[in-house]
Design a protein around this motif. Structure first.
Motif, PDB file in Angstrom:
ATOM      1  N   SER A 141       2.480   1.512  -3.371  1.00  0.00           N
ATOM      2  CA  SER A 141       1.532   1.985  -4.371  1.00  0.00           C
ATOM      3  C   SER A 141       1.332   3.477  -4.259  1.00  0.00           C
ATOM      4  O   SER A 141       1.285   4.197  -5.253  1.00  0.00           O
ATOM      5  CB  SER A 141       0.174   1.323  -4.200  1.00  0.00           C
ATOM      6  N   ARG A 142       1.212   3.934  -3.017  1.00  0.00           N
ATOM      7  CA  ARG A 142       0.985   5.366  -2.848  1.00  0.00           C
ATOM      8  C   ARG A 142       2.178   6.156  -3.346  1.00  0.00           C
ATOM      9  O   ARG A 142       2.022   7.210  -3.949  1.00  0.00           O
ATOM     10  CB  ARG A 142       0.735   5.691  -1.375  1.00  0.00           C
TER      11      ARG A 142
ATOM     12  N   ARG B   4       0.828  -1.200   0.000  1.00  0.00           N
ATOM     13  CA  ARG B   4       0.000   0.000   0.000  1.00  0.00           C
ATOM     14  C   ARG B   4       0.860   1.247   0.000  1.00  0.00           C
ATOM     15  O   ARG B   4       0.628   2.203  -0.735  1.00  0.00           O
ATOM     16  CB  ARG B   4      -0.909  -0.012   1.221  1.00  0.00           C
TER      17      ARG B   4
ATOM     18  N   LEU C  58       1.975   6.158  -7.099  1.00  0.00           N
ATOM     19  CA  LEU C  58       0.913   7.053  -7.565  1.00  0.00           C
ATOM     20  C   LEU C  58       1.376   8.495  -7.458  1.00  0.00           C
ATOM     21  O   LEU C  58       1.139   9.315  -8.338  1.00  0.00           O
ATOM     22  CB  LEU C  58      -0.361   6.856  -6.721  1.00  0.00           C
TER      23      LEU C  58
END
Lengths: 670, 122
Positions: A658-659, A655, A662
């Protein structure tokens, strides 16, 4: 060479208007004979008017004693405060002053100032006493008090409507024998309440506020004795309150109306000088806040009376310079209650603020200094359980970490201690406001509640409502970024994230010092054949030992022989990501993490069960981790090679990863 | 069903349903309500919007949590499921639906970097 005086300053100061650093000329200085500390009265001129109603605060006495205040010297008044005497006269107290030009430099009286008082403002002092002494016979003089004044002054007032002094509220001009001293320039305008820090009451006929100078015969001090307080008599009368911001040690009579924002528990102390107990509390009103402490007897008297959140009229306490060590409030002074202090509950004051807070948006905390005290407000979107820890002083204390998020989308962890930690209820994602939390650089940015902090859950503040509405609408789904590192993995700025091809592209390690970087990569190959070596069994030595073939192993470094050795890992592996691959070396600790086995175990396995030994490597192959590496160009026998060593291996938190991706994408997109 | 497995199935959320009518898609969301007949249920995506999923045969099991549905988008914007699979909540890292939604947006904002086509083999 004539110094420029601030014209009009005298008039303004006496009326109570604020003048910024007025420059005035001293015309005369007179010592007033009081019991104890000498006091000096100054006659100041602004070139236009002169007035002798200037009193110098005792802390400036040295100016007079050192003969710095010679008539005609020019001074800069850095801080003044206006006080109104019981009889309506106004006095300007000079709290801080500096001599700009000596008398010689000034060269005589500047301008042609006229006495301010004689500008037709007042009648003779006699009138004052006669008129004002009337009410003294009638206690509770409601109307007479003020109106008497107006009677006396009326005709002297230019444009100051006596209406001002209208008898709205009682003003116990009680029984004070107003001694009217031959003060020059006397009593100016009663109307004034202008400067008079009387809050809330339209009335303002001053007298309440007493004389700034205790014991100075110049002013009519008397008020002291008179019970002009809300607590007394006058049914239906509301005492004149003044703003907390104007309190100073030179006012002898004052009343404030404020709300208790923070009340501490009773603390006992015992030291070489004796022992006792104390408790302190903080109060706030529209103008500011101040800390109040009660000792011994006063603790018994007031502790149970005072309730946090309630409003009280407080008067008769000792004001002194604040000891900043014990408080973080923005007030130069603090108060101590004594035997004559009066605290009366107030029931009708909705306008007294609940709390004075200066909230810092969480996103801005990064710009504040470490250890600074801040107020923050946010929605508690998660909270850990209460844990008990033992401090260095062997005390057990409860601790709880909660996360707060606000409209900046940033999250910060706040640590609560003791009772606050235990009683904190995080259900329903409450809005939490904390006043006086300390910013720390523990784990990036985090906050800690202090003994003096005030923690409010779902407070009655506009900011709280705004936050609640924001959170319920969109905040709960916001992709928040925590300023407090909960995992050692992402420390934002500290982690130098790179991809494997950057090692070559950026010529990492070519400089004088080694380069460090972090990357997400996958193991694609490991040299299992030579991953183990026999090392010296001594605890601090890891040198490879030589097998003497006689059952003994020699360590050159320790210069000793041992009958045994310990297995250590030195793993050569190839890592890859989308762009490139890279050979790295993993020492004992990192290799053990990657393989999930200790060196000893692997050593045994290699000797006993080869299949399982291979299996260990099979499992680890193609696993993805976060690698923190050290890169350095090394030269060995004329050959230079960039060597990469793995310092730490961490699991990938997808997570977080991913952040980060992004966020990188978004940055690239703009 | 065989047909749908051979074609690329873009991952979408509710806002994109209308653009994929009559196309095969992959929808990931949290099961909201199951129709009593068991032939239909609603799912919520990472943005909080809801879509309806219709099945060929009624459900044989309890459905809850995050589910991945593969199917065709009907004219009415409903997903006619060919197959579905539940993401286990008891194991591993919990699925972050909001983060997934963010990734979806990126995939659709940059089709040049995330092309939806059958890879040319050979």
């Amino acid at each position: 060479m004539t110094a420029k005086l601030t014209q009009g300053a005298v008039a303004a100061l006496v009326k109570g208007s604020h003048v910024e650093n007025p420059v005035l000329q001293l015309l005369n200085i007179r010592q007033i004979n009081t019991t104890g500390v000498p006091r000096y009265r100054l006659m100041m001129s602004d070139g236009q008017h002169y007035l002798s109603s200037f009193l110098m605060a005792t802390q400036l006495n040295r100016l007079a004693e050192e003969n710095l205040l010679v008539p005609h010297c020019v001074c800069l008044l850095k801080r003044t405060t206006k006080n109104t005497l019981s009889d309506g006269r106004h006095v300007v107290v000079v709290v801080d002053m500096e001599v700009l030009k000596s008398a010689e430099e000034a060269g005589g009286k500047i301008g042609n100032p006229t006495s301010y008082s004689t500008e037709g403002q007042l009648s003779s002092p006699n009138k004052v006493s006669s008129t004002t002494s009337e009410p003294s016979s009638t206690s509770d003089a409601e109307v007479p008090g003020p109106s008497n004044n107006s009677k006396g002054w009326e005709k002297d007032f230019t444009g100051k409507a006596p209406v001002k002094i209208s008898p709205m509220k009682t003003f116990p001009m009680k029984g004070s024998p107003m001694k009217t001293s031959p003060m020059k320039a006397s009593p100016m305008m009663t109307s004034p309440m202008k400067g008079s820090p009387m809050k809330g009451s339209p009335m303002m006929t001053s007298p309440m506020k007493g004389s700034p100078m205790k014991g100075s015969p110049m002013m009519t001090s008397p008020m002291k004795g008179s019970p002009m307080k809300a607590s007394t008599s006058s049914p239906g009368s509301v005492p004149k309150v003044m703003p907390i911001a104007t309190l100073n040690p030179y006012i002898s009579k004052w009343t404030i109306r404020a709300r208790v924002t923070n009340k501490s528990n009773i603390r006992n102390w015992s030291n070489s000088r004796g022992e006792g107990k104390l408790f302190s509390f903080e109060v706030v009103d529209e103008s500011g806040e101040i800390r109040i402490t009660a000792f011994n007897n006063e603790v018994d008297k007031f502790f149970t009376l005072l309730e946090q959140g309630k409003v009280y009229y407080i008067s008769k306490a000792t004001l002194k310079v604040a000891n900043k060590q014990y408080t973080t409030l923005k007030n130069d002074y603090e108060m101590t209650l004594h035997a004559h202090s009066s605290i009366v509950p107030c029931t009708d004051s909705p306008e007294v603020p609940v709390m004075q807070c200066d909230f810092v948006p969480i996103g801005e905390l990064e710009n504040r200094d470490k250890d600074s005290i801040v107020d923050i407000i946010g929605v508690c979107n998660s909270a850990e359980d209460v844990s008990r820890i033992t401090t260095k002083t062997s005390r057990e204390v409860s601790k709880r970490a909660i996360s707060l998020i606000d409209t900046t989308g940033k999250v910060v962890t706040v640590t609560l201690w003791g009772e606050e930690a235990e009683k904190f209820d995080d259900s329903g994602q409450p809005v939490v406001a904390i006043k006086g939390a300390r910013l720390s650089d523990f784990r990036g940015i985090s906050l800690s509640a202090l003994f003096s902090s005030t923690i409010m859950v779902n407070p009655d503040l506009p900011e709280a409502f705004r936050l609640r509405a924001w959170y319920d609408r969109e905040g709960f789904a916001v992709d928040s970024q925590s300023l407090t590192e909960t995992m050692s993995v992402s420390v934002g700025s500290k982690m130098n994230w790179r991809t494997l091809r950057d090692v070559k592209n950026e010529n990492m390690g070519h400089g004088e010092k080694a380069d460090y970087f972090s990357c997400v990569a996958t193991i694609v190959f490991m040299r299992k054949e030579n991953c183990l070596y026999q090392a010296c069994p001594s605890s601090d030595c890891n040198k490879k030992v030589i097998d003497q073939q006689n059952g003994f192993y020699r360590c050159e470094k320790c210069n000793r022989e041992f009958p045994n050795f310990k297995y250590r890992l030195l793993l050569s592996a190839n890592l890859a990501d989308f762009g490139d691959n890279q050979w790295v070396t993993c020492f004992q600790e990192t290799a053990e993490v990657l393989l999930g086995r200790s060196a000893e175990e692997l050593g045994q396995l290699r000797e006993t069960d080869e299949a399982e030994f291979d299996e260990v490597f099979q499992k680890a192959n193609f696993s993805t981790h976060i690698f923190k590496n050290r890169v350095k160009l090394e030269t060995y026998n004329d050959e230079s090679r960039v060597k990469v060593t793995v310092m730490e291996v961490l699991p990938v938190d997808h997570r977080v990863y991913s952040r980060r991706l992004l966020s990188n994408i978004q940055k690239l997109a703009h | 069903m065989a047909g749908i497995l051979d074609v690329p199935k873009p991952r979408i959320n509710c806002s994109m349903l209308s653009q994929f009518i009559n196309r095969a898609v992959c929808f990931v969301g949290r099961v909201e309500k199951v129709h009593p007949t068991g032939k239909m249920f609603t799912v919520m995506d990472g943005e909080g919007k809801t879509a309806t999923v219709e099945l060929n045969e009624p459900l044989q099991e309890e459905l809850s949590g995050i589910v991945e549905v593969i199917g065709m988008v009907s004219n009415k914007g409903e997903i006619m499921a060919s197959t579905y699979s539940l993401l286990r909540e008891d194991k591993g890292v919990p699925f972050d639906l909001e983060l997934y939604n963010e990734a979806l947006k990126v995939i659709h904002d940059f089709p040049q970097h995330y092309p939806f086509q059958v890879a040319a083999s050979g």
